[in-house]
Enzyme design. Structure first.
Site, short mmCIF file in Angstrom:
data_model
loop_
_atom_site.label_atom_id
_atom_site.label_comp_id
_atom_site.label_asym_id
_atom_site.label_seq_id
_atom_site.Cartn_x
_atom_site.Cartn_y
_atom_site.Cartn_z
N THR A 19 0.82 -1.21 0.00
CA THR A 19 0.00 0.00 0.00
C THR A 19 0.86 1.26 0.00
O THR A 19 0.33 2.37 0.05
CB THR A 19 -0.93 0.03 1.23
OG1 THR A 19 -0.13 -0.02 2.42
CG2 THR A 19 -1.88 -1.15 1.21
N ASP A 21 4.01 4.10 -1.18
CA ASP A 21 4.17 5.00 -2.31
C ASP A 21 4.91 4.34 -3.47
O ASP A 21 4.53 4.51 -4.63
CB ASP A 21 4.91 6.26 -1.84
CG ASP A 21 4.88 7.37 -2.89
OD1 ASP A 21 3.77 7.83 -3.22
OD2 ASP A 21 5.95 7.77 -3.37
N LEU A 22 5.97 3.60 -3.18
CA LEU A 22 6.73 2.96 -4.26
C LEU A 22 5.89 1.94 -5.00
O LEU A 22 5.93 1.87 -6.24
CB LEU A 22 7.98 2.28 -3.69
CG LEU A 22 8.84 1.53 -4.70
CD1 LEU A 22 9.41 2.49 -5.74
CD2 LEU A 22 9.97 0.77 -3.99
N ARG A 24 2.65 1.96 -5.33
CA ARG A 24 1.61 2.66 -6.10
C ARG A 24 2.19 3.34 -7.34
O ARG A 24 1.58 3.33 -8.42
CB ARG A 24 0.91 3.70 -5.23
CG ARG A 24 0.06 3.13 -4.11
CD ARG A 24 -0.65 4.23 -3.33
NE ARG A 24 -1.57 4.97 -4.19
CZ ARG A 24 -1.34 6.19 -4.67
NH1 ARG A 24 -0.22 6.82 -4.38
NH2 ARG A 24 -2.24 6.77 -5.42
N ARG A 51 0.31 -3.87 6.90
CA ARG A 51 -0.44 -3.92 8.15
C ARG A 51 -1.78 -3.18 8.05
O ARG A 51 -2.62 -3.29 8.94
CB ARG A 51 0.38 -3.33 9.28
CG ARG A 51 0.77 -1.87 9.09
CD ARG A 51 1.68 -1.40 10.20
NE ARG A 51 2.09 -0.02 10.01
CZ ARG A 51 2.93 0.62 10.81
NH1 ARG A 51 3.44 -0.01 11.86
NH2 ARG A 51 3.26 1.87 10.58
N GLU A 216 18.61 17.19 -10.66
CA GLU A 216 17.19 17.19 -10.40
C GLU A 216 16.70 18.63 -10.18
O GLU A 216 17.43 19.46 -9.62
CB GLU A 216 16.86 16.35 -9.16
CG GLU A 216 17.27 14.90 -9.27
CD GLU A 216 16.97 14.13 -8.00
OE1 GLU A 216 15.86 13.58 -7.90
OE2 GLU A 216 17.84 14.08 -7.12
N HIS A 240 23.70 5.00 -7.12
CA HIS A 240 23.39 5.26 -8.53
C HIS A 240 24.63 5.66 -9.33
O HIS A 240 24.96 5.04 -10.36
CB HIS A 240 22.34 6.37 -8.66
CG HIS A 240 21.03 6.03 -8.05
ND1 HIS A 240 20.52 4.76 -8.01
CD2 HIS A 240 20.08 6.81 -7.45
CE1 HIS A 240 19.34 4.76 -7.42
NE2 HIS A 240 19.07 5.99 -7.06
#
Length: 484
Positions: A19, A21-22, A24, A51, A216, A240
């Site tokens: 559930t 953020d990643l 979704r 949970r 960014e 990265h």
């Protein structure tokens, strides 16, 4: 040109933190795109586990909403989404307790590949790994996927690796770095090792220097609490940028196989020299009251955490002795751009005289936006009036080269998750790689902490601190423009 889709075997994929953020934004939309591409086999099952109290129907509604928002424009109205949602289930589990594990096991199918994605904080990795074994969900053929951060320093990275090793073999652990799943990053290996044109020139005799930039335009935003304990060095360089440097600098592996590739990357990390203090530039963005400054976003008016860092590095081996690698990354910069620039040396002698100017070949590998490659070559400027030279690009953007079906090329998470199912670890970091990277990184961080150095302020929307420009100017070089 349509990318060839190779189906995978049937599998059960459990996403812990399903559930979050990643899941979704990246994992679930990526799986949907693979379903649309015909790569999801019949019998596959995707189970979200967290949970949060929710049933299957509620989770499917959440997944549908995530796909509509982050699915990249995929049509959801032709029944495809409904078919995909039939593969989706949900189970409430307690990562630190006993609840839900027997029920989760009952949902899994016998005889299928089992993959467990730890889309949670590293503090839960050990608890999840222990319970997967204790309750019999995982066997010796199962795979676990772990997200960064892989520790906060060498000590914690070793502890994390040791915790995972108590329950899983190294061949079962997939440390995911989405940069390695980008099409251009993989094409870097194809360009180097598949073309006689480049590999003979890929060394200190012909390469003047290499720049790696990840810029960014966003700030730390809602991640301020986490980021202020990490900073650009830990958040970006240690993983990265380090991986990009390895792919640029490594020797040709004997075969394109996971451990052969990762052995060569590890050699690069171990060949990195310590970075001298005057080869390090750290910065913090400053909005001057017009936009939030870093310290406001971080919630600490005295923070000395860097949102920008530039480094001059050297790889001490026969191939690269004397060739500097310049790395930089930062937030709130002028443009969003990630690229690798291989700057070749001048021709040993110019027959055109001083008036022709200085011209260099530069191979630019663009990771974002507009993934592709560009080779700068020198030609005669058209028209009369003598031999005037100009530099022009030979440009290959994937969107142009692959035609109208280029959107079918999977994004990084799609590719990497499918590689997990296939059992292909080539694009995933091995435990000794992670530890070697921290062993190089830790002394750099400890050095500036011991010296009490504060980061230099830089304007929001700039190219970073002025000192980073001087890092190059002292060597008679300059950073590539990040406006585009």
């Amino acid at each position: 040109m349509v990318s060839r889709v190779i189906p995978v075997d049937p599998f059960d994929l459990v996403i812990f933190g399903g559930t979050g953020d990643l899941a979704r934004r990246k994992i679930l939309p990526g799986l949907f795109r693979r379903f649309c591409a015909g790569q999801m086999p019949e019998g596959a099952q995707i189970i979200g586990a967290a949970r949060t109290e929710m049933d299957d129907a509620g989770f499917r509604d959440m997944v549908a909403e995530a796909i509509r928002e982050f699915g990249g424009g995929r049509s959801c109205e032709d029944g495809t989404l409904d078919e995909f949602l039939k593969l989706i289930g949900y189970q409430v589990v307690d990562a630190k307790g006993e609840d839900g594990w027997k029920e989760l096991k009952a949902r899994l199918n016998d005889g299928l590949i089992r993959a467990f994605y730890f889309s949670v904080g590293p503090s839960l990795f050990g608890d999840l790994a222990e319970r997967l074994r204790h309750f019999g969900l995982a066997d010796d053929d199962s795979r676990v996927v772990v997200e960064k951060p892989f520790g906060h320093d060498l000590k914690t990275a070793r502890a994390l690796n040791a915790t995972l090793a108590q329950h899983f073999d190294e061949t079962q652990i997939y440390r995911i770095d989405h940069y390695l799943g980008k099409e251009t990053v993989q094409n870097l290996m194809a360009v180097r090792f598949g073309n006689v044109l480049f590999e003979p020139l890929w060394n200190a005799q012909y390469v003047d220097h290499i720049q790696i930039t990840v810029a960014e335009t966003v700030g730390v935003g809602g991640r301020g609490g986490y980021y202020d304990k990490s900073g650009a060095m830990r958040d970006m360089v240690q993983n990265h940028l380090m991986q990009l440097l390895c792919l640029i600098a490594m020797e040709p592996p004997a075969r394109f196989e996971p451990d052969a590739v990762r052995d060569e990357k590890l050699k690069v990390i171990r060949a990195l020299d310590p970075v001298l203090p005057h080869h390090i530039v750290r910065g913090q963005y400053d909005g001057h009251g017009v936009e939030p400054s870093y310290r406001e976003d971080a919630g600490d008016p005295r923070s000395t955490t860097e949102s920008f860092i530039a480094l001059k590095c050297h790889v001490s081996n026969w191939r690269w002795a004397g060739t500097p690698f310049y790395l930089r990354t930062g937030k709130k910069l002028r443009a969003r751009a990630s690229e690798i620039a291989v700057v070749f040396k001048d021709a040993p002698h110019s027959i055109f005289g001083a008036d022709a100017g200085r011209h260099r070949n530069i191979l630019t590998i663009r990771l974002q936006p507009n993934e592709g490659m560009e080779l700068g070559v020198t030609i005669k400027e058209p028209g009369p009036g003598g031999m005037r030279l100009v530099d022009v690009p030979l440009d290959m953007s994937f969107a142009d080269a692959l035609g109208p079906d280029s959107e079918e090329v999977p994004d990084a998470y799609e590719r990497l998750i499918m590689d997990v199912i296939r059992g292909n670890q080539t694009l995933f970091m091995r435990g000794d790689e992670v530890e070697a990277a921290w062993a190089w990184t830790d002394p750099i961080i400890e050095g500036w902490q011991n010296r009490g150095e504060a980061p230099k302020p830089y304007d929001v929307g700039s190219s970073g601190p002025d000192d980073s420009l001087m890092l190059m100017h002292r060597d008679g070089r300059k950073w590539r423009d990040i406006r585009t």
